[in-house]
Scaffold this motif. Structure first.
Motif, PDB file in Angstrom:
ATOM      1  N   MET A   1       0.841  -1.199   0.000  1.00 40.66           N
ATOM      2  CA  MET A   1       0.000   0.000   0.000  1.00 40.66           C
ATOM      3  C   MET A   1       0.875   1.247   0.000  1.00 40.66           C
ATOM      4  O   MET A   1       1.776   1.384   0.809  1.00 40.66           O
ATOM      5  N   GLU A   2       0.669   2.177  -0.940  1.00 41.20           N
ATOM      6  CA  GLU A   2       1.480   3.371  -1.056  1.00 41.20           C
ATOM      7  C   GLU A   2       0.999   4.462  -0.106  1.00 41.20           C
ATOM      8  O   GLU A   2      -0.189   4.652   0.098  1.00 41.20           O
ATOM      9  N   HIS A   3       1.947   5.171   0.457  1.00 39.07           N
ATOM     10  CA  HIS A   3       1.632   6.275   1.342  1.00 39.07           C
ATOM     11  C   HIS A   3       2.447   7.482   0.933  1.00 39.07           C
ATOM     12  O   HIS A   3       3.593   7.366   0.524  1.00 39.07           O
ATOM     13  N   SER A   4       1.858   8.649   1.031  1.00 42.97           N
ATOM     14  CA  SER A   4       2.579   9.879   0.723  1.00 42.97           C
ATOM     15  C   SER A   4       3.467  10.255   1.901  1.00 42.97           C
ATOM     16  O   SER A   4       3.373   9.692   2.986  1.00 42.97           O
ATOM     17  N   PHE A   5       4.344  11.199   1.659  1.00 44.21           N
ATOM     18  CA  PHE A   5       5.241  11.699   2.702  1.00 44.21           C
ATOM     19  C   PHE A   5       4.402  12.392   3.769  1.00 44.21           C
ATOM     20  O   PHE A   5       3.595  13.266   3.459  1.00 44.21           O
ATOM     21  N   VAL A   6       4.584  12.009   5.029  1.00 42.27           N
ATOM     22  CA  VAL A   6       3.744  12.495   6.118  1.00 42.27           C
ATOM     23  C   VAL A   6       4.541  13.361   7.080  1.00 42.27           C
ATOM     24  O   VAL A   6       5.620  12.975   7.532  1.00 42.27           O
ATOM     25  N   ASP A   7       3.997  14.545   7.382  1.00 38.56           N
ATOM     26  CA  ASP A   7       4.544  15.448   8.392  1.00 38.56           C
ATOM     27  C   ASP A   7       5.992  15.817   8.065  1.00 38.56           C
ATOM     28  O   ASP A   7       6.347  16.000   6.930  1.00 38.56           O
ATOM     29  N   ARG A   8       6.818  15.976   9.059  1.00 34.12           N
ATOM     30  CA  ARG A   8       8.228  16.345   8.974  1.00 34.12           C
ATOM     31  C   ARG A   8       8.441  17.765   8.450  1.00 34.12           C
ATOM     32  O   ARG A   8       9.507  18.064   7.896  1.00 34.12           O
ATOM     33  N   GLU A   9       7.434  18.652   8.644  1.00 33.31           N
ATOM     34  CA  GLU A   9       7.604  20.038   8.204  1.00 33.31           C
ATOM     35  C   GLU A   9       8.737  20.734   8.960  1.00 33.31           C
ATOM     36  O   GLU A   9       9.519  21.471   8.361  1.00 33.31           O
ATOM     37  N   ARG A  10       8.826  20.496  10.265  1.00 33.77           N
ATOM     38  CA  ARG A  10       9.885  21.154  11.054  1.00 33.77           C
ATOM     39  C   ARG A  10      11.262  20.684  10.606  1.00 33.77           C
ATOM     40  O   ARG A  10      12.206  21.482  10.500  1.00 33.77           O
ATOM     41  N   GLU A  11      11.383  19.382  10.349  1.00 38.43           N
ATOM     42  CA  GLU A  11      12.663  18.838   9.931  1.00 38.43           C
ATOM     43  C   GLU A  11      13.062  19.378   8.562  1.00 38.43           C
ATOM     44  O   GLU A  11      14.228  19.725   8.326  1.00 38.43           O
ATOM     45  N   ARG A  12      12.084  19.468   7.670  1.00 41.41           N
ATOM     46  CA  ARG A  12      12.355  19.998   6.339  1.00 41.41           C
ATOM     47  C   ARG A  12      12.772  21.474   6.420  1.00 41.41           C
ATOM     48  O   ARG A  12      13.712  21.901   5.737  1.00 41.41           O
ATOM     49  N   GLN A  13      12.097  22.227   7.267  1.00 44.04           N
ATOM     50  CA  GLN A  13      12.442  23.636   7.428  1.00 44.04           C
ATOM     51  C   GLN A  13      13.841  23.791   8.000  1.00 44.04           C
ATOM     52  O   GLN A  13      14.588  24.715   7.624  1.00 44.04           O
ATOM     53  N   PHE A  14      14.209  22.899   8.904  1.00 42.00           N
ATOM     54  CA  PHE A  14      15.563  22.901   9.471  1.00 42.00           C
ATOM     55  C   PHE A  14      16.608  22.754   8.367  1.00 42.00           C
ATOM     56  O   PHE A  14      17.591  23.509   8.305  1.00 42.00           O
ATOM     57  N   LEU A  15      16.402  21.785   7.470  1.00 41.04           N
ATOM     58  CA  LEU A  15      17.342  21.566   6.376  1.00 41.04           C
ATOM     59  C   LEU A  15      17.384  22.767   5.432  1.00 41.04           C
ATOM     60  O   LEU A  15      18.459  23.175   4.973  1.00 41.04           O
ATOM     61  N   GLU A  16      16.215  23.347   5.160  1.00 40.82           N
ATOM     62  CA  GLU A  16      16.147  24.493   4.250  1.00 40.82           C
ATOM     63  C   GLU A  16      16.814  25.733   4.858  1.00 40.82           C
ATOM     64  O   GLU A  16      17.476  26.503   4.150  1.00 40.82           O
ATOM     65  N   THR A  17      16.637  25.921   6.155  1.00 41.27           N
ATOM     66  CA  THR A  17      17.241  27.080   6.815  1.00 41.27           C
ATOM     67  C   THR A  17      18.763  27.048   6.690  1.00 41.27           C
ATOM     68  O   THR A  17      19.404  28.059   6.369  1.00 41.27           O
ATOM     69  N   LEU A  18      19.349  25.878   6.912  1.00 42.29           N
ATOM     70  CA  LEU A  18      20.799  25.761   6.778  1.00 42.29           C
ATOM     71  C   LEU A  18      21.243  25.923   5.330  1.00 42.29           C
ATOM     72  O   LEU A  18      22.320  26.452   5.061  1.00 42.29           O
ATOM     73  N   ALA A  19      20.386  25.482   4.408  1.00 41.64           N
ATOM     74  CA  ALA A  19      20.725  25.619   2.987  1.00 41.64           C
ATOM     75  C   ALA A  19      20.760  27.078   2.548  1.00 41.64           C
ATOM     76  O   ALA A  19      21.467  27.436   1.601  1.00 41.64           O
ATOM     77  N   SER A  20      20.011  27.921   3.234  1.00 47.23           N
ATOM     78  CA  SER A  20      19.953  29.338   2.857  1.00 47.23           C
ATOM     79  C   SER A  20      21.166  30.126   3.359  1.00 47.23           C
ATOM     80  O   SER A  20      21.381  31.266   2.953  1.00 47.23           O
ATOM     81  N   ARG A  21      21.957  29.517   4.223  1.00 49.97           N
ATOM     82  CA  ARG A  21      23.126  30.207   4.757  1.00 49.97           C
ATOM     83  C   ARG A  21      24.301  30.121   3.778  1.00 49.97           C
ATOM     84  O   ARG A  21      24.419  29.168   3.009  1.00 49.97           O
ATOM     85  N   LYS A  22      25.160  31.082   3.844  1.00 49.85           N
ATOM     86  CA  LYS A  22      26.352  31.077   3.006  1.00 49.85           C
ATOM     87  C   LYS A  22      27.417  30.192   3.624  1.00 49.85           C
ATOM     88  O   LYS A  22      27.474  29.982   4.830  1.00 49.85           O
ATOM     89  N   GLY A  23      28.300  29.686   2.771  1.00 54.98           N
ATOM     90  CA  GLY A  23      29.415  28.899   3.259  1.00 54.98           C
ATOM     91  C   GLY A  23      29.094  27.424   3.408  1.00 54.98           C
ATOM     92  O   GLY A  23      27.966  26.968   3.203  1.00 54.98           O
TER      93      GLY A  23
END
Length: 473
Positions: A1-23
């Motif tokens: 049975m297939e399931h879509s990606f569930v929750d993890r908004e905070r974790e995703r935002q954490f990764l994106e925040t670091l990606a926006s930094r220089k260096g």
């Protein structure tokens, strides 16, 4: 049975925040196996057009060769394919030339590299300092071995200490997100029963079918020879701990209700003092927790040990002690044993969901408290007898407000009868007894009749329909 990606908004935002930094960014993501780390991080790296590499248990030479092929595919470098990287220095030199602009890469199951060469943390630290720290690389180190990630990567004595830009320990999903794995028509009661077994671990939840009962799912996915989850509890222990036999005995003891240190030690055939370090290791890995009555200090002699994870508790309650039936494929006997104890088992998991509900209710301003937890205790009656009691959840606020809660995984509960029971137990709770203000709160599948007060004390009643509405909101 297939399931879509569930929750993890905070974790995703954490990764994106670091990606926006220089260096250069060195990011550590870790947590229990089956928690969804790979889906989270590999999808992130893929969306950034980066390189995802899953480390293997092979030797270092093989790892470098496989990594070379991965780099060659990504950069279309046939020269690298024909002449693979021979050492880590060559790898970091190659990566540094490609990371003048933002470049994403991930080492999943990084502890496997450390197993192949214990010097890997030192090697990564050397070349991070000399090469990559001056680039725009975004490197994720991901791992399921909590012990190794915390000691060899995050620990103060690790060569990589102080290099990371951030770290995130991926925890199981909260119950309110579990419903997203199943069709909207799936009864809330069934979701609760599945959660009692699978907890908030995405892999386990994806093994369950919302169109089938919890028992049907158990018999097909867990209590069935050859299915991955039938041996999952054993894998979890062996992956993290030496002397697994001792830890199996400890976890089985706790699952079977032997929750005091001396009881656990007796079950394992050890002295109570000798078992302390084993319990400490299990606590460090968040497989068990030491809990004391909410009105006591954590170092209280009244403290008990409980298994933190729903699946591990299920496995050591029903699968581990009955592996002989599983091996001989006596599924009828297994089904009988699980059926006989399943409702009581779900009841304990229901208490955890009730706690999550209260925290959610608090966040919306529907209730207030400072501390929450279980309570148990005893006192001597006038006749000298020892009277004991347990209260599923107790909420404390300030020095005078206390809310005593009972959680009943039953239908047609008589709220007045439960309130009367709470009233009797409350007399044993000595916390500010003379001055405090008591309130009662009752959870149940359903009520024959709800009440709003009992003997002058405010009383709240929540059934699973109330809980579903709040948790889905």
């Amino acid at each position: 049975m297939e399931h879509s990606f569930v929750d993890r908004e905070r974790e995703r935002q954490f990764l994106e925040t670091l990606a926006s930094r220089k260096g250069a960014q060195l990011v550590v993501v870790y947590g229990r196996r089956r928690a969804g780390k790979t889906m989270l991080t590999s999808r992130f790296v893929s969306e950034k057009k980066g390189i995802y590499y899953l480390c293997s248990k092979g030797g270092e030479k093989e790892q470098l060769e496989l990594l070379s092929f991965r780099l060659a595919d990504h950069f279309r470098d046939e020269g690298l394919r024909s002449r693979p990287i021979q050492n880590w220095g060559q790898f970091f030199d190659y990566l540094a030339t490609r990371a003048a602009s933002r470049f994403f890469t991930e080492f999943d199951e990084f502890p496997f590299l450390i197993e192949a060469n214990p010097a890997v943390p030192s090697i990564f630290q050397k070349y991070w300092d000399e090469k990559l720290s001056k680039t725009q690389v975004y490197m994720i180190l991901c791992g399921s071995s909590i012990g190794m990630m915390e000691s060899k990567v995050l620990g103060y004595r690790s060569p990589l200490y102080g290099r990371r830009s951030g770290q995130w320990k991926l925890e199981p999903l909260e119950f309110r997100h579990v419903a997203e794995f199943f069709p909207a028509k799936t009864p809330f009661e069934r979701i609760m029963e599945i959660y009692a077994v699978a907890g908030g671990m995405p892999f386990y939840l994806r093994s369950m079918d919302g169109d089938k009962t919890a028992l049907e799912n158990i018999m097909e996915s867990v209590a069935s020879k050859g299915m991955p989850l039938s041996e999952e509890g054993e894998y979890l222990v062996r992956e993290e701990l030496p002397e697994p036999a001792t830890y199996f005995s400890i976890l089985h003891a706790i699952a079977s209700g032997k929750t005091r240190q001396n009881e656990i030690a007796d079950h394992a055939g050890m002295k109570a003092t000798a078992i302390t370090r084993y319990l400490a290791n299990l606590i460090r890995l968040r497989l068990i927790e030491r809990t004391a009555p909410i009105t006591e200090k954590i170092k209280s002699k009244k403290a008990l040990y409980v298994i933190s994870d729903n699946f591990l508790r299920f496995w050591f309650t029903f699968i581990y002690p009955n592996k002989s039936y599983l091996e001989e494929e006596n599924y009828q006997k297994l089904r009988e044993l699980i059926s006989a104890g399943f409702n009581a088992f779900v009841g304990r998991a229901f208490e955890g969901v009730c706690m999550q509900f209260l925290c959610r209710l608090k966040s919306k301003g529907g209730i207030s408290f400072d501390r929450a937890g279980r309570w148990w205790g005893a006192k001597r009656t006038e006749s000298g007898e020892r009277e004991t009691a347990e209260i599923d959840i107790v909420l404390l606020e300030g020095d005078f407000k206390i809310i005593l809660c009972e959680c009943k995984w039953k239908n047609n509960v008589n709220a007045a009868e439960i309130a009367k029971t709470i009233e009797g137990k409350a007399e044993l709770v000595m916390w500010n007894a003379a001055l405090r203000k008591d309130e009662y709160l009752i959870f149940a599948k359903s009520f024959s009749k709800k009440i709003t007060e009992f003997n002058g004390r405010k009383t709240r009643c929540y059934d699973i329909q109330d809980m579903e509405k709040m948790l889905r909101d």
